[in-house]
Design a protein around this motif. Sequence first.
Motif, short mmCIF file in Angstrom:
data_model
loop_
_atom_site.label_atom_id
_atom_site.label_comp_id
_atom_site.label_asym_id
_atom_site.label_seq_id
_atom_site.Cartn_x
_atom_site.Cartn_y
_atom_site.Cartn_z
N PRO A 198 0.81 -1.22 0.00
CA PRO A 198 0.00 0.00 0.00
C PRO A 198 0.84 1.28 0.00
O PRO A 198 0.49 2.26 -0.66
CB PRO A 198 -0.83 -0.11 1.29
CG PRO A 198 -0.74 -1.53 1.69
CD PRO A 198 0.58 -2.02 1.22
N VAL A 199 1.95 1.26 0.76
CA VAL A 199 2.81 2.45 0.81
C VAL A 199 3.41 2.73 -0.56
O VAL A 199 3.47 3.87 -1.02
CB VAL A 199 3.93 2.24 1.85
CG1 VAL A 199 4.92 3.39 1.82
CG2 VAL A 199 3.34 2.09 3.25
N LEU A 200 3.83 1.67 -1.24
CA LEU A 200 4.43 1.82 -2.56
C LEU A 200 3.40 2.31 -3.57
O LEU A 200 3.68 3.18 -4.40
CB LEU A 200 5.00 0.47 -3.00
CG LEU A 200 5.96 0.48 -4.18
CD1 LEU A 200 7.23 1.24 -3.83
CD2 LEU A 200 6.30 -0.95 -4.57
N LEU A 201 2.19 1.75 -3.53
CA LEU A 201 1.17 2.18 -4.47
C LEU A 201 0.81 3.65 -4.26
O LEU A 201 0.64 4.40 -5.22
CB LEU A 201 -0.09 1.32 -4.32
CG LEU A 201 -1.19 1.69 -5.32
CD1 LEU A 201 -1.74 0.46 -6.02
CD2 LEU A 201 -2.33 2.45 -4.64
N LEU A 228 0.50 2.28 8.56
CA LEU A 228 1.46 1.22 8.23
C LEU A 228 2.90 1.67 8.49
O LEU A 228 3.73 0.89 8.94
CB LEU A 228 1.30 0.80 6.77
CG LEU A 228 0.00 0.05 6.45
CD1 LEU A 228 -0.13 -0.19 4.95
CD2 LEU A 228 -0.06 -1.27 7.20
N ASN A 229 3.19 2.93 8.19
CA ASN A 229 4.53 3.45 8.46
C ASN A 229 4.85 3.41 9.95
O ASN A 229 5.92 2.94 10.36
CB ASN A 229 4.66 4.88 7.93
CG ASN A 229 5.16 4.92 6.50
OD1 ASN A 229 6.29 4.52 6.20
ND2 ASN A 229 4.33 5.39 5.60
N ILE A 230 3.92 3.89 10.77
CA ILE A 230 4.22 3.93 12.20
C ILE A 230 4.28 2.52 12.78
O ILE A 230 5.11 2.23 13.64
CB ILE A 230 3.20 4.80 12.98
CG1 ILE A 230 1.78 4.23 12.91
CG2 ILE A 230 3.22 6.22 12.49
CD1 ILE A 230 0.77 5.02 13.73
N LEU A 231 3.44 1.61 12.29
CA LEU A 231 3.50 0.24 12.79
C LEU A 231 4.82 -0.44 12.41
O LEU A 231 5.41 -1.16 13.21
CB LEU A 231 2.32 -0.57 12.24
CG LEU A 231 0.96 -0.34 12.91
CD1 LEU A 231 -0.09 -1.19 12.24
CD2 LEU A 231 1.01 -0.64 14.40
N ALA A 232 5.27 -0.20 11.18
CA ALA A 232 6.51 -0.84 10.74
C ALA A 232 7.68 -0.39 11.59
O ALA A 232 8.50 -1.21 12.02
CB ALA A 232 6.77 -0.51 9.26
N PHE A 233 7.78 0.91 11.86
CA PHE A 233 8.92 1.41 12.62
C PHE A 233 8.82 1.02 14.10
O PHE A 233 9.83 0.72 14.74
CB PHE A 233 9.03 2.93 12.48
CG PHE A 233 9.60 3.34 11.15
CD1 PHE A 233 10.96 3.28 10.92
CD2 PHE A 233 8.78 3.78 10.13
CE1 PHE A 233 11.50 3.65 9.70
CE2 PHE A 233 9.30 4.15 8.90
CZ PHE A 233 10.67 4.08 8.68
N ILE A 234 7.61 1.01 14.63
CA ILE A 234 7.45 0.56 16.01
C ILE A 234 7.76 -0.93 16.13
O ILE A 234 8.45 -1.38 17.06
CB ILE A 234 6.01 0.84 16.49
CG1 ILE A 234 5.80 2.34 16.75
CG2 ILE A 234 5.70 0.05 17.74
CD1 ILE A 234 6.47 2.85 18.00
N PHE A 235 7.27 -1.74 15.18
CA PHE A 235 7.49 -3.18 15.23
C PHE A 235 8.97 -3.53 15.17
O PHE A 235 9.44 -4.40 15.88
CB PHE A 235 6.75 -3.86 14.07
CG PHE A 235 5.30 -4.11 14.36
CD1 PHE A 235 4.71 -3.65 15.52
CD2 PHE A 235 4.51 -4.80 13.46
CE1 PHE A 235 3.38 -3.87 15.78
CE2 PHE A 235 3.17 -5.03 13.70
CZ PHE A 235 2.60 -4.56 14.87
N ILE A 236 9.72 -2.85 14.29
CA ILE A 236 11.13 -3.18 14.19
C ILE A 236 11.85 -2.80 15.48
O ILE A 236 12.80 -3.47 15.90
CB ILE A 236 11.79 -2.50 12.97
CG1 ILE A 236 13.17 -3.10 12.69
CG2 ILE A 236 11.93 -0.99 13.17
CD1 ILE A 236 13.16 -4.52 12.26
N GLY A 237 11.42 -1.71 16.12
CA GLY A 237 12.01 -1.36 17.41
C GLY A 237 11.73 -2.41 18.46
O GLY A 237 12.60 -2.76 19.27
N LEU A 238 10.52 -2.97 18.42
CA LEU A 238 10.15 -4.00 19.40
C LEU A 238 10.92 -5.30 19.18
O LEU A 238 11.04 -6.11 20.10
CB LEU A 238 8.64 -4.28 19.31
CG LEU A 238 7.71 -3.15 19.79
CD1 LEU A 238 6.26 -3.51 19.53
CD2 LEU A 238 7.93 -2.86 21.27
#
Length: 513
Positions: free
Chosen positions: A62-65, A273-283
Motif C-alpha cells: 500500500p505504501v508503494l502504491l 502502516l509506516n508507524i506500525l513498521a517502525f514501532i514493530f522493528i524497534g520492538l
Amino acid sequence: MRELEQLLVLFVAAVILAAAARRVSAPYPVFLALGGALLAFLPGAPSFTVPPDLVLALFVAPVLLDAAYDASLRDLRDNWAPLTGLAVFAVVITTAAVAVVVHTLIPTMPWAAAIVLGAVVAPPDAVAATAVLRQLRPPHRLLTILEGESLLNDASALLIYRLAVGAAAAGSFSVAAVAPVFLVAVAGSVAGGSALGWLIVRVIAHVQHVPTSIILQFVGTFSVWLLAESIGLSGVLTTVCFAITAARSGPERMPARVRIPSYAVWDTVVFTLNILAFIFIGLQLRPIWESLDPADRGRYFAVAGAVLVTVIVVRFAWHMPFNAVVRWRDRRRGFHPPRPMLRPSVGSGLVISWAGMRGIVTLAAAMALPPEFPYRDLILLTAFAVVVGTLTIQGLTLKPLLRALKLHDDDPVGHEVSAARERAFQAGLASFADDRSPVAELVRREFAARLASERADAEGRDATSAAHGEIHRRALRAARQAVLAMRANDEIGDDAFHRMEEELDWFEMADGR
C-alpha cells in the motif's frame, strides 16, 4: 483483549512521537524507531509478530502504491539518467560493497546471506527525505529524483534480495544462473502491472458505493502484489507499474464523491502502516539482543556500524562523480531541458547524496526473512542500525544543509498549476457560451471571478485570496451555527442535519483556498 489494549497503547505512543517529530521538524521515523526500541526494553513490553511471508505485502504494497500513484511519468522521463544511476547502479554497487564488508568481518557468513543483507540496506526511502525537504519548498527536480528513486530502487533491491534468498536456500549463488530470471521478472512485472492497472481501474469505476470502492482498491493492491510474487515476478515493480497506469486512467473514471474520501482513507492507512513498521522493528530489538551470545554482541554492533558507514560512503562515491560528469556535459553542450528545471550543480549533488535515509522497505525486507535464515539476527540488527543511523545522522542534518546551499528554482509546478487553472476555467466557460439563462450567468460570473483573481499580480492575488478565504470561512461558520441551532431547537432532525453538514463540507472543500 490484552493484545488489543497493547495495540491501542502502541498507536497512541506512535501518534505522540510523530507529533513531537513534526514539532521539531525531524523525520518522524527516527522518533518511532527509537521509541519502539526503548519500549522493547520496558518491563511488560508488548510483543507482536507478523508472519514473515506477509510482511512485505502488508507494509510495502500500500505504501508503494500510494507513492507511485502520485509520481509524474513525464518528470521521471525527464530525469531518467540520474534515476537510472541511483535506482539500478547505486543499488547494485551498495549491495556488493556491503556484502564484501560483511563477509570480510564475518568470514563464516555465506555469500548469499551477505548479499541479502546488502540488498536489504541498499534502497533509500524517500518518505523521510521528502518529509524534511517539502517544508523548505526545495527545487522540484530534487523531489522528483528522490521520490522516483524510491520507487525504482525498491524494485531492483528486492529482486536481488529475492534471488539471494533463493540462493541461500539452495546453497549457491551464480550470476549467470539468475540473470535470465532477473530479466524475465522485470519484463513480466512491467507488462503485468500495466495490464492489471488498466483492468482493475475499469472494474472499480463501475462501483459507486464509496466504502465498497475503497475496499476494492485495497483488495486490488494486495492482489496485484500477491499474484506477482506467486508467479515469480517482482511485487514492487508490478505494483509500481500498476499504480502509474491506474493514475493515468483512473481520474477520468472516478467521481469526486468517491475520490475525496478514498484519498483520505489512503493517507490514514499509509501513515498507520509506516508507524506500525517502525514501532514493530524497534520492538524486535529486545528478542534479538537477548538471543545473541554476549561474545557476539560487540562483533555484531561493529558489523552494523561498518555497514552504516558503507551505505553512506557508497552513495557519495557513486553520485558525486556522476554529478560531475553531468555538469561537464552541460558545460560542453549547454543545458537544454525539455522544460524549466534546476540545473545540476555541486549543491544539488550534495543534497541527493546526503538524502540516502533508509526506511520501511529495509525494515520490512529484514523482518520478512524466515526464522531459520542464516544470520537473521545480524541482518535484523544491522537493518535497524542502518535505518536509525541514516535517519538520525542524515535526516536531522538535511534541513540545515539545504538551507546553507540555498537551492531554489522558479516554482515550475506553480506555473503549470496557473496555466492549467486558466485553461480549465476557459474550457468551462466555453462549454455554455451560448446559454444566456440566469443560472448560466451565475456560473459565468463565478468562473470569471476566479479567472480575474488568477490573472492578478502575485501580491494582489495573495491579498485577494486571503480576503476571500477569511470571508468564506466566516460565512461557513455562520451557516454551520445556524444549522446547529436548528437541530438544538428541534426544528430539524439528525437526518436532515447530517445531510446539511455534508453539503456544507463539500462547499468548504470546493472553495480550494
